[in-house]
Scaffold this motif. Structure first.
Motif, mmCIF file in Angstrom:
data_model
loop_
_atom_site.group_PDB
_atom_site.id
_atom_site.type_symbol
_atom_site.label_atom_id
_atom_site.label_comp_id
_atom_site.label_asym_id
_atom_site.label_seq_id
_atom_site.Cartn_x
_atom_site.Cartn_y
_atom_site.Cartn_z
ATOM 1 N N ARG A 121 1.063 -0.853 -0.398
ATOM 2 C CA ARG A 121 0.271 0.132 0.130
ATOM 3 C C ARG A 121 1.010 1.381 0.108
ATOM 4 N NH1 ARG A 121 -2.100 3.287 5.075
ATOM 5 N NH2 ARG A 121 -4.000 4.174 3.693
ATOM 6 N N VAL A 122 1.654 1.560 0.963
ATOM 7 C CA VAL A 122 2.807 2.689 0.913
ATOM 8 C C VAL A 122 3.965 2.843 -0.327
ATOM 9 C CG1 VAL A 122 4.799 3.236 1.596
ATOM 10 C CG2 VAL A 122 2.662 2.315 3.829
ATOM 11 N N ALA A 123 3.909 1.708 -1.095
ATOM 12 C CA ALA A 123 5.107 1.356 -2.128
ATOM 13 C C ALA A 123 4.121 1.922 -3.254
ATOM 14 C CB ALA A 123 5.270 0.259 -2.314
ATOM 15 N N LEU A 124 3.165 1.698 -3.857
ATOM 16 C CA LEU A 124 1.597 2.434 -4.757
ATOM 17 C C LEU A 124 1.409 3.535 -4.159
ATOM 18 C CD1 LEU A 124 -0.683 -0.750 -4.659
ATOM 19 C CD2 LEU A 124 0.717 -0.658 -6.542
ATOM 20 N N ARG A 125 1.282 4.140 -2.282
ATOM 21 C CA ARG A 125 1.214 5.812 -2.345
ATOM 22 C C ARG A 125 2.330 6.271 -3.870
ATOM 23 N NH1 ARG A 125 -0.278 5.687 2.850
ATOM 24 N NH2 ARG A 125 1.805 6.070 3.596
ATOM 25 N N ARG A 126 3.391 5.830 -3.059
ATOM 26 C CA ARG A 126 4.348 6.501 -3.665
ATOM 27 C C ARG A 126 4.484 6.918 -4.728
ATOM 28 N NH1 ARG A 126 9.512 8.127 -1.052
ATOM 29 N NH2 ARG A 126 10.268 6.864 -2.704
ATOM 30 N N LEU A 127 4.181 5.338 -5.727
ATOM 31 C CA LEU A 127 4.294 5.956 -7.279
ATOM 32 C C LEU A 127 2.875 6.760 -7.419
ATOM 33 C CD1 LEU A 127 3.781 4.747 -10.903
ATOM 34 C CD2 LEU A 127 3.057 2.730 -9.581
ATOM 35 N N ARG A 128 2.006 6.639 -7.286
ATOM 36 C CA ARG A 128 0.951 7.927 -7.177
ATOM 37 C C ARG A 128 1.653 9.108 -7.113
ATOM 38 N NH1 ARG A 128 -2.455 4.600 -4.148
ATOM 39 N NH2 ARG A 128 -2.673 6.450 -3.195
ATOM 40 N N SER A 129 2.283 9.623 -5.807
ATOM 41 C CA SER A 129 2.981 10.959 -5.530
ATOM 42 C C SER A 129 4.117 11.015 -6.551
ATOM 43 C CB SER A 129 3.710 10.302 -4.296
ATOM 44 O OG SER A 129 2.369 10.170 -2.882
ATOM 45 N N GLY A 130 4.266 10.526 -7.470
ATOM 46 C CA GLY A 130 6.018 10.544 -7.603
ATOM 47 C C GLY A 130 5.533 10.756 -9.165
ATOM 48 N N LEU A 131 4.402 10.171 -9.897
ATOM 49 C CA LEU A 131 3.768 9.971 -11.195
ATOM 50 C C LEU A 131 3.273 11.977 -11.219
ATOM 51 C CD1 LEU A 131 1.915 7.033 -11.518
ATOM 52 C CD2 LEU A 131 3.806 7.811 -12.957
ATOM 53 N N THR A 132 2.052 11.865 -10.323
ATOM 54 C CA THR A 132 1.875 13.430 -9.908
ATOM 55 C C THR A 132 2.991 14.951 -9.969
ATOM 56 O OG1 THR A 132 -0.584 12.492 -8.353
ATOM 57 C CG2 THR A 132 0.374 14.627 -8.620
ATOM 58 N N LEU A 133 3.674 14.242 -9.124
ATOM 59 C CA LEU A 133 5.422 15.456 -9.077
ATOM 60 C C LEU A 133 5.478 15.447 -10.292
ATOM 61 C CD1 LEU A 133 6.713 17.451 -7.473
ATOM 62 C CD2 LEU A 133 8.059 15.340 -6.618
ATOM 63 N N PHE A 134 5.683 14.756 -11.011
ATOM 64 C CA PHE A 134 6.926 14.527 -12.135
ATOM 65 C C PHE A 134 5.806 14.874 -13.248
ATOM 66 C CE2 PHE A 134 9.815 12.352 -9.070
ATOM 67 C CZ PHE A 134 10.283 13.095 -8.702
ATOM 68 N N ARG A 135 4.550 15.255 -13.219
ATOM 69 C CA ARG A 135 3.881 14.557 -14.228
ATOM 70 C C ARG A 135 4.536 15.469 -15.948
ATOM 71 N NH1 ARG A 135 -0.755 16.494 -12.478
ATOM 72 N NH2 ARG A 135 -1.450 13.822 -12.257
ATOM 73 N N PRO A 136 5.057 16.782 -15.480
ATOM 74 C CA PRO A 136 5.168 17.688 -16.646
ATOM 75 C C PRO A 136 6.746 17.359 -17.191
ATOM 76 C CG PRO A 136 5.053 19.422 -14.621
ATOM 77 C CD PRO A 136 4.350 17.832 -13.834
ATOM 78 N N MET A 137 7.537 16.728 -16.754
ATOM 79 C CA MET A 137 7.955 16.294 -17.072
ATOM 80 C C MET A 137 8.538 14.881 -17.701
ATOM 81 S SD MET A 137 11.057 18.185 -15.380
ATOM 82 C CE MET A 137 10.835 19.410 -13.929
ATOM 83 N N LEU A 138 7.344 14.074 -17.505
ATOM 84 C CA LEU A 138 6.656 12.758 -18.137
ATOM 85 C C LEU A 138 6.136 12.780 -19.294
ATOM 86 C CD1 LEU A 138 6.201 10.307 -14.847
ATOM 87 C CD2 LEU A 138 8.410 10.230 -17.214
ATOM 88 N N LYS A 178 -1.558 8.997 -16.683
ATOM 89 C CA LYS A 178 -3.357 9.325 -16.760
ATOM 90 C C LYS A 178 -3.434 7.367 -16.211
ATOM 91 C CE LYS A 178 -7.438 10.048 -17.856
ATOM 92 N NZ LYS A 178 -8.323 9.146 -17.318
ATOM 93 N N ALA A 179 -2.844 6.209 -17.670
ATOM 94 C CA ALA A 179 -3.048 5.162 -17.399
ATOM 95 C C ALA A 179 -2.610 4.565 -16.022
ATOM 96 C CB ALA A 179 -3.007 5.188 -18.897
ATOM 97 N N LEU A 180 -0.899 5.693 -16.345
ATOM 98 C CA LEU A 180 -1.148 4.336 -14.689
ATOM 99 C C LEU A 180 -0.769 4.552 -13.980
ATOM 100 C CD1 LEU A 180 2.270 2.664 -14.412
ATOM 101 C CD2 LEU A 180 3.017 4.538 -13.715
ATOM 102 N N LEU A 181 -1.460 5.649 -13.356
ATOM 103 C CA LEU A 181 -2.107 6.099 -12.008
ATOM 104 C C LEU A 181 -3.348 6.028 -11.891
ATOM 105 C CD1 LEU A 181 -1.350 10.402 -12.013
ATOM 106 C CD2 LEU A 181 -2.024 8.672 -9.939
ATOM 107 N N ASP A 182 -4.507 5.575 -13.135
ATOM 108 C CA ASP A 182 -5.135 5.168 -12.353
ATOM 109 C C ASP A 182 -5.076 2.733 -12.675
ATOM 110 O OD1 ASP A 182 -6.655 6.832 -13.316
ATOM 111 O OD2 ASP A 182 -7.373 6.448 -15.651
#
Length: 289
Positions: A42-59, A65-69
């Motif tokens: 659960r914690v590892a997946l939460r970190r993935l979502r947080s990282g995707l949100t933070l780094f969105r402009p760089m990706l 969107k697909a990975l976040l979903d």
């Protein structure tokens, strides 16, 4: 923001470490029947979502969107198992020790254990399935620096992104925490979630741009979040018991004991609002970066 002579890590390295955490947690769930294994994933997946949100402009624009979903979908499945473990270990087990001859409580425990077994089997199948393999493959794409936009190579742009996101997260937390003493359970959950997002962003920022100020802020923020764990756990127990109550007869002894456990769990939270406010003031009184 950063301490002298420190070079920033590329976000590809940060996200590769996150994917390693998810892989390790998947293996943990596969071999272990415990709250800790589900919590680690659960914690590892939460970190993935947080990282995707933070780094969105760089990706790449079609990546997040697909990975976040998919990460949100899997997190829901993991959290449900984690919360049933929590219900059994922290609520039902002590109650059964106190009331060993209570038939309704025994029946409720059997129901919870059966649900844990079912949820665990289902989760393990999901973790071995094609959908999760696709999630992992998409996540692993981020391990390659060439996958990222050119802006990810710029220390200045990365630092600016982190600062802007930190300030945004702090403002969201400030909004939720304006009236701590009057927060109901739902508003308290919203406040806690905003603090958790702030913490994740600060942790990623600290990984790339080590700062004594951010380190001190994170330490104080952890104290605040730790003080809210009991309230979060009470909400989780309530949700899982209400889920189980859908299959119980109206007016049955088992349904009654479930309702009483919800009341007892929430009554035991006993948040010290003065302490909470003190911790919050101490947190926001520190510089973020």
């Amino acid at each position: 923001m950063t301490d002298a002579h420190h070079s920033a890590n590329h976000p590809a390295l940060i996200m590769a470490e996150v994917m390693d955490e998810i892989d390790a947690a998947r293996a943990f769930v596969a071999r272990d029947d415990s709250f800790d294994s589900a919590q680690a994933l659960r914690v590892a997946l939460r970190r993935l979502r947080s990282g995707l949100t933070l780094f969105r402009p760089m990706l790449p624009p079609d990546h997040n969107k697909a990975l976040l979903d998919e990460a949100r979908w899997l997190a829901v499945e993991v959290t449900r198992l984690r919360d049933f473990y929590l219900l059994w270990q922290d609520t039902l087990t002590p109650a059964r020790v106190a009331l060993p001859e209570n038939d309704a409580l025994r029946a409720l425990e059997e129901r919870v254990l059966a649900r844990i077994k079912s949820e665990r089997t289902q989760l393990r199948a999901l973790l071995d399935g094609e959908r999760v393999r696709d999630l992992m493959a998409r996540g692993r794409e981020m391990s390659d620096p060439d996958f990222w936009r050119p802006a990810a190579q710029s220390r200045e742009k990365l630092e600016s992104l982190c600062i802007e996101t930190l300030e945004l997260r702090l403002n969201q937390a400030l909004k939720h925490g304006e009236t701590l003493k009057r927060l109901d359970s739902q508003a308290r959950d919203s406040f806690r979630k905003s603090l958790r997002k702030l913490r994740a962003t600060a942790e990623f920022t600290q990984s790339m741009f080590a700062s004594k100020k951010t380190k001190a802020f994170l330490k104080q923020l952890k104290k605040l979040l730790d003080s809210m764990v009991a309230a979060r756990d009470a909400s989780a127990v309530r949700d899982r018991l209400e889920d189980l109550m859908h299959d119980m007869e109206e007016g049955s002894a088992e349904r009654h004991i479930a309702q009483e456990l919800i009341k007892a769990k929430e009554a035991a939270v006993g948040l010290d609002h003065k302490r909470l406010q003190k911790l919050w003031r101490a947190t926001v009184g520190l510089p973020l970066h």
